[in-house]
Design a protein around this motif. Structure first.
Motif, PDB file in Angstrom:
ATOM      1  N   VAL A 287       0.710  -1.120  -0.056  1.00  0.00           N
ATOM      2  CA  VAL A 287      -0.052   0.082  -0.117  1.00  0.00           C
ATOM      3  C   VAL A 287       0.739   1.120   0.117  1.00  0.00           C
ATOM      4  O   VAL A 287       1.421   1.787   0.946  1.00  0.00           O
ATOM      5  CB  VAL A 287      -0.897   0.258   1.318  1.00  0.00           C
ATOM      6  N   PRO A 288       1.062   1.830  -1.211  1.00  0.00           N
ATOM      7  CA  PRO A 288       2.208   3.010  -1.351  1.00  0.00           C
ATOM      8  C   PRO A 288       1.716   3.926  -0.415  1.00  0.00           C
ATOM      9  O   PRO A 288       2.625   4.847   0.274  1.00  0.00           O
ATOM     10  CB  PRO A 288       1.810   3.384  -2.686  1.00  0.00           C
ATOM     11  N   SER A 289       0.442   4.410  -0.157  1.00  0.00           N
ATOM     12  CA  SER A 289       0.304   5.613   0.777  1.00  0.00           C
ATOM     13  C   SER A 289      -0.212   5.397   2.179  1.00  0.00           C
ATOM     14  O   SER A 289      -1.114   5.929   2.879  1.00  0.00           O
ATOM     15  CB  SER A 289      -0.920   6.369   0.199  1.00  0.00           C
ATOM     16  N   VAL A 290       0.430   4.182   2.718  1.00  0.00           N
ATOM     17  CA  VAL A 290      -0.046   3.618   3.888  1.00  0.00           C
ATOM     18  C   VAL A 290       0.214   4.383   5.097  1.00  0.00           C
ATOM     19  O   VAL A 290      -0.800   4.724   5.942  1.00  0.00           O
ATOM     20  CB  VAL A 290       0.586   2.147   4.095  1.00  0.00           C
ATOM     21  N   ALA A 291       1.137   5.098   5.121  1.00  0.00           N
ATOM     22  CA  ALA A 291       1.528   6.168   6.235  1.00  0.00           C
ATOM     23  C   ALA A 291       0.504   7.083   6.309  1.00  0.00           C
ATOM     24  O   ALA A 291       0.040   7.569   7.580  1.00  0.00           O
ATOM     25  CB  ALA A 291       2.972   6.548   6.011  1.00  0.00           C
ATOM     26  N   GLU A 292       0.007   7.800   5.111  1.00  0.00           N
ATOM     27  CA  GLU A 292      -0.906   8.871   5.286  1.00  0.00           C
ATOM     28  C   GLU A 292      -2.360   8.333   5.652  1.00  0.00           C
ATOM     29  O   GLU A 292      -2.974   8.863   6.650  1.00  0.00           O
ATOM     30  CB  GLU A 292      -1.017   9.268   3.872  1.00  0.00           C
ATOM     31  N   ILE A 293      -2.563   7.154   5.142  1.00  0.00           N
ATOM     32  CA  ILE A 293      -3.915   6.333   5.502  1.00  0.00           C
ATOM     33  C   ILE A 293      -3.910   6.495   7.036  1.00  0.00           C
ATOM     34  O   ILE A 293      -4.733   6.614   7.674  1.00  0.00           O
ATOM     35  CB  ILE A 293      -4.257   5.310   4.953  1.00  0.00           C
ATOM     36  N   ARG A 294      -2.861   5.699   7.422  1.00  0.00           N
ATOM     37  CA  ARG A 294      -2.749   5.249   8.837  1.00  0.00           C
ATOM     38  C   ARG A 294      -2.897   6.479   9.869  1.00  0.00           C
ATOM     39  O   ARG A 294      -3.868   6.449  10.827  1.00  0.00           O
ATOM     40  CB  ARG A 294      -1.470   4.421   9.373  1.00  0.00           C
ATOM     41  N   GLU A 295      -2.237   7.646   9.607  1.00  0.00           N
ATOM     42  CA  GLU A 295      -2.436   8.730  10.507  1.00  0.00           C
ATOM     43  C   GLU A 295      -3.704   9.313  10.601  1.00  0.00           C
ATOM     44  O   GLU A 295      -4.183   9.916  11.499  1.00  0.00           O
ATOM     45  CB  GLU A 295      -1.372   9.792   9.679  1.00  0.00           C
ATOM     46  N   LYS A 296      -4.233   9.487   9.101  1.00  0.00           N
ATOM     47  CA  LYS A 296      -5.660   9.992   9.114  1.00  0.00           C
ATOM     48  C   LYS A 296      -6.611   9.365   9.629  1.00  0.00           C
ATOM     49  O   LYS A 296      -7.596   9.710  10.447  1.00  0.00           O
ATOM     50  CB  LYS A 296      -6.086  10.332   7.634  1.00  0.00           C
ATOM     51  N   PHE A 297      -6.603   7.909   9.647  1.00  0.00           N
ATOM     52  CA  PHE A 297      -7.579   7.076  10.174  1.00  0.00           C
ATOM     53  C   PHE A 297      -7.465   7.147  11.611  1.00  0.00           C
ATOM     54  O   PHE A 297      -8.426   7.062  12.228  1.00  0.00           O
ATOM     55  CB  PHE A 297      -7.321   5.433   9.798  1.00  0.00           C
ATOM     56  N   GLN A 298      -6.183   6.916  12.391  1.00  0.00           N
ATOM     57  CA  GLN A 298      -6.183   7.124  13.691  1.00  0.00           C
ATOM     58  C   GLN A 298      -6.657   8.553  14.255  1.00  0.00           C
ATOM     59  O   GLN A 298      -7.492   8.160  15.273  1.00  0.00           O
ATOM     60  CB  GLN A 298      -4.470   6.917  13.871  1.00  0.00           C
ATOM     61  N   GLN A 299      -6.588   9.560  13.608  1.00  0.00           N
ATOM     62  CA  GLN A 299      -7.147  10.724  13.964  1.00  0.00           C
ATOM     63  C   GLN A 299      -8.651  10.378  13.951  1.00  0.00           C
ATOM     64  O   GLN A 299      -9.287  11.151  14.846  1.00  0.00           O
ATOM     65  CB  GLN A 299      -6.647  11.915  13.207  1.00  0.00           C
ATOM     66  N   ARG A 300      -9.217   9.982  12.862  1.00  0.00           N
ATOM     67  CA  ARG A 300     -10.453   9.954  12.880  1.00  0.00           C
ATOM     68  C   ARG A 300     -11.062   8.942  14.008  1.00  0.00           C
ATOM     69  O   ARG A 300     -12.306   9.253  14.671  1.00  0.00           O
ATOM     70  CB  ARG A 300     -11.144   9.373  11.526  1.00  0.00           C
ATOM     71  N   ARG A 301     -10.551   7.790  14.282  1.00  0.00           N
ATOM     72  CA  ARG A 301     -10.890   6.890  15.326  1.00  0.00           C
ATOM     73  C   ARG A 301     -10.785   7.731  16.668  1.00  0.00           C
ATOM     74  O   ARG A 301     -11.696   7.187  17.422  1.00  0.00           O
ATOM     75  CB  ARG A 301      -9.752   5.648  15.420  1.00  0.00           C
ATOM     76  N   ALA A 302     -10.021   8.295  16.933  1.00  0.00           N
ATOM     77  CA  ALA A 302      -9.686   8.897  18.129  1.00  0.00           C
ATOM     78  C   ALA A 302     -10.662   9.892  18.543  1.00  0.00           C
ATOM     79  O   ALA A 302     -11.346  10.251  19.669  1.00  0.00           O
ATOM     80  CB  ALA A 302      -8.413   9.592  18.310  1.00  0.00           C
ATOM     81  N   LYS A 303     -11.238  10.726  17.446  1.00  0.00           N
ATOM     82  CA  LYS A 303     -11.979  11.991  17.626  1.00  0.00           C
ATOM     83  C   LYS A 303     -13.358  11.928  17.733  1.00  0.00           C
ATOM     84  O   LYS A 303     -14.350  12.218  18.414  1.00  0.00           O
ATOM     85  CB  LYS A 303     -11.617  13.186  16.915  1.00  0.00           C
ATOM     86  N   GLY A 304     -14.099  10.852  17.093  1.00  0.00           N
ATOM     87  CA  GLY A 304     -15.309  10.605  16.938  1.00  0.00           C
ATOM     88  C   GLY A 304     -15.994  11.369  15.895  1.00  0.00           C
ATOM     89  O   GLY A 304     -15.294  12.507  15.543  1.00  0.00           O
ATOM     90  N   ALA A 305     -17.324  11.356  15.542  1.00  0.00           N
ATOM     91  CA  ALA A 305     -17.624  12.147  14.636  1.00  0.00           C
ATOM     92  C   ALA A 305     -18.511  13.480  15.205  1.00  0.00           C
ATOM     93  O   ALA A 305     -18.684  14.442  14.408  1.00  0.00           O
ATOM     94  CB  ALA A 305     -18.657  11.399  13.722  1.00  0.00           C
ATOM     95  N   SER A 306     -19.014  13.297  16.435  1.00  0.00           N
ATOM     96  CA  SER A 306     -19.617  14.193  17.222  1.00  0.00           C
ATOM     97  C   SER A 306     -19.929  13.862  18.410  1.00  0.00           C
ATOM     98  O   SER A 306     -19.602  13.080  18.928  1.00  0.00           O
ATOM     99  CB  SER A 306     -21.109  14.348  16.512  1.00  0.00           C
ATOM    100  N   ARG A 307     -20.571  15.030  19.283  1.00  0.00           N
ATOM    101  CA  ARG A 307     -20.854  14.771  20.841  1.00  0.00           C
ATOM    102  C   ARG A 307     -21.499  13.502  21.013  1.00  0.00           C
ATOM    103  O   ARG A 307     -21.592  12.812  21.649  1.00  0.00           O
ATOM    104  CB  ARG A 307     -21.459  16.144  21.245  1.00  0.00           C
ATOM    105  N   LEU A 308     -22.722  13.336  20.035  1.00  0.00           N
ATOM    106  CA  LEU A 308     -23.651  12.571  20.176  1.00  0.00           C
ATOM    107  C   LEU A 308     -23.261  11.061  20.095  1.00  0.00           C
ATOM    108  O   LEU A 308     -23.327   9.973  20.585  1.00  0.00           O
ATOM    109  CB  LEU A 308     -24.610  12.543  19.311  1.00  0.00           C
ATOM    110  N   ASP A 309     -22.160  10.976  18.932  1.00  0.00           N
ATOM    111  CA  ASP A 309     -21.198   9.742  18.639  1.00  0.00           C
ATOM    112  C   ASP A 309     -20.471   9.534  19.818  1.00  0.00           C
ATOM    113  O   ASP A 309     -20.294   8.242  20.037  1.00  0.00           O
ATOM    114  CB  ASP A 309     -20.540  10.021  17.241  1.00  0.00           C
TER     115      ASP A 309
END
Length: 375
Positions: A287-309
Motif C-alpha cells: 500500500v504505497p500511501s499507508v503512512a498517510e492513511i494510517r495517520e488520518k484514520f487514527q485521528q478519525r478513530r480517536a475524535k469520533g464524529a460528534s458529541r452524540l457519537d
C-alpha cells in the motif's frame, strides 16, 4: 422468535426493518462506480489472503484450512447478518428470561411492552452502527441463502462497501490503497478463525457463559436498551449522564460476568491488535500511501464524529474497543520483538496460551509464562 409468556421478547424481523429504514443513506455513486468498488474489494480480499498468510505464518505451507466466503455487502446486508448473529448468541439469555418470566414483578409490563418495542430499539442501535463498520468477520450466524457461510458452522467475511467509500472520501486518501488496507485488516480476522479451529468455539463459549450469568429481571434489560436508544435519539435530558459514564455492558455485570468479561477483553484485544499489527506490517510493501492513511484514520478513530457519537460510543462500550486496538497492538509488537513471529504464534496453541487481561498490559509476563516455563 423467542417468546416469554406468549409475548415475543424480541421481534427480530422488526429490528431488521427498523434498522434498514433508519440507517443513513450511503455516499452517492453511480451504478457503474458501485460495481467497480465491489469488484475491487473482492480482488483485494483475495490478494490480502496471500499477504496475510505469508506475514503471519499461521497456516503451515501445504495446509489449506476451511474456506469461508467473502461477502461485499451494503448497510442493510450488514444489519441482516448481525441480527442473525445476535439471535443465535442471545438464545441462552432469552431462554433464562423465559424461565423467570412468570415470577418476575415486571413480567406483566414486559408482556404489554412486547417484542415489537424491543425490536424497534434494537433496530435503532443497529442503524447507528451500520454506517460505521468497514468490515467484520461474522462468526456465529448460521448460513442462509442470502448470507452463505463456511462449512461446519464457519463464518463469513463482510466488507461494507458504502462505508468504505464514505471513509476514503472523508479522509481524502487514495481509494485503491484504502480499500486494500481495510481488506488486510479484515482478512487477518478471517485467517485467525480459519487457522485456529478451536477459537470460534472458545469465544462462543465465553460469550454464552457471560450471557448465562446474567442476574437481572427482564425489565432491567429493556431499561438498559432504552437508555441506549435515548442516547441515540437525543432523548436523554441535556447534561444527564449514564451511571458514572459506564458502558451498557458494564451496567449489567455480575461478579461472575466481570471475570468472564476480563477474559473476553483479553481475547478481543489480541485479535484486534494482531489485525492492526499485520495491517501495518504488510501495508508498506503493498500500500504505497499507508503512512498517510494510517495517520488520518487514527485521528478519525480517536475524535469520533460528534458529541452524540462520543456519548453513544461510551454507552455501548465502543471506547473499550478502541483501547483494544491500541493495547492489543502493543502486546503483539512487544512479543514479536522479544521472541519473533514463530514465538508469538504460540498464542494460538490452546485457550491456555491466550494472554490474560493483565498480560496484555505486561507482555513480558506472557512471554515468561508461555516460553520460559516451556523451556
Amino acid at each position: 422468535m423467542t417468546s416469554i409468556g406468549g409475548a415475543e421478547m424480541v421481534d427480530w424481523n422488526l429490528a431488521v426493518a427498523t434498522a434498514t429504514r433508519l440507517v443513513r443513506p450511503g455516499p452517492e455513486v453511480t451504478r457503474e462506480e458501485a460495481r467497480a468498488v465491489v469488484a475491487e474489494l473482492r480482488r483485494h480480499a483475495k490478494a490480502s489472503e496471500e499477504h496475510v498468510r505469508a506475514f503471519t505464518r499461521m497456516i503451515p505451507e501445504g495446509h489449506e484450512p476451511e474456506d469461508t466466503p467473502v461477502l461485499v455487502v451494503d448497510r442493510a446486508g450488514w444489519i441482516r447478518a448481525n441480527v442473525a448473529g445476535f439471535r443465535e448468541l442471545l438464545k441462552p439469555l432469552l431462554e433464562k428470561m423465559q424461565e423467570r418470566r412468570s415470577g418476575s414483578s415486571g413480567g406483566a409490563v414486559l408482556g404489554a411492552v412486547g417484542g415489537k418495542v424491543t425490536g424497534v430499539e434494537l433496530g435503532m442501535l443497529l442503524s447507528f452502527l451500520a454506517s460505521r463498520v468497514l468490515g467484520q468477520y461474522e462468526t456465529f450466524a448460521p448460513a442462509t441463502r442470502e448470507l452463505p457461510a463456511g462449512e461446519n458452522g464457519g463464518g463469513r467475511l463482510l466488507l461494507v462497501a458504502p462505508n468504505i467509500v464514505h471513509v476514503e472520501r472523508e479522509l481524502d486518501v487514495d481509494p485503491h490503497d484504502f480499500r486494500l488496507w481495510v481488506s488486510l485488516h479484515e482478512e487477518t480476522h478471517r485467517t485467525q478463525f480459519t487457522a485456529v479451529p478451536w477459537l470460534r468455539d472458545h469465544l462462543q463459549g465465553e460469550i454464552q457463559s457471560f450471557l448465562s450469568a446474567t442476574d437481572m429481571d427482564p425489565m432491567t434489560v429493556l431499561e438498559r436498551l432504552r437508555e441506549a436508544a435515548q442516547a441515540l435519539t437525543g432523548a436523554r435530558p441535556e447534561g444527564e449522564e449514564d451511571e458514572g459514564g459506564r458502558s451498557l455492558v458494564e451496567l449489567v455485570q455480575t461478579p461472575e460476568q466481570r471475570e468472564i468479561l476480563g477474559r473476553l477483553t483479553a481475547v478481543m484485544s489480541l485479535l484486534e491488535g494482531h489485525a492492526d499489527y499485520v495491517m501495518d506490517g504488510v501495508g508498506p510493501q503493498v500500500v504505497p500511501s499507508v503512512a498517510e492513511i494510517r495517520e488520518k484514520f487514527q485521528q478519525r478513530r480517536a475524535k469520533g464524529a460528534s458529541r452524540l457519537d462520543l456519548a453513544l460510543r461510551r454507552l455501548l462500550g465502543l471506547d473499550a474497543k478502541l483501547r483494544q486496538y491500541r493495547d492489543g497492538e502493543r502486546f503483539v509488537r512487544a512479543v514479536v520483538d522479544e521472541v519473533g513471529m514463530e514465538g508469538f504464534n504460540r498464542v494460538w496453541t490452546s485457550p491456555n496460551t491466550l494472554p490474560t487481561k493483565a498480560e496484555i498490559a505486561k507482555p513480558a509476563d506472557w512471554v515468561a509464562r508461555v516460553h520460559r516455563k516451556a523451556e
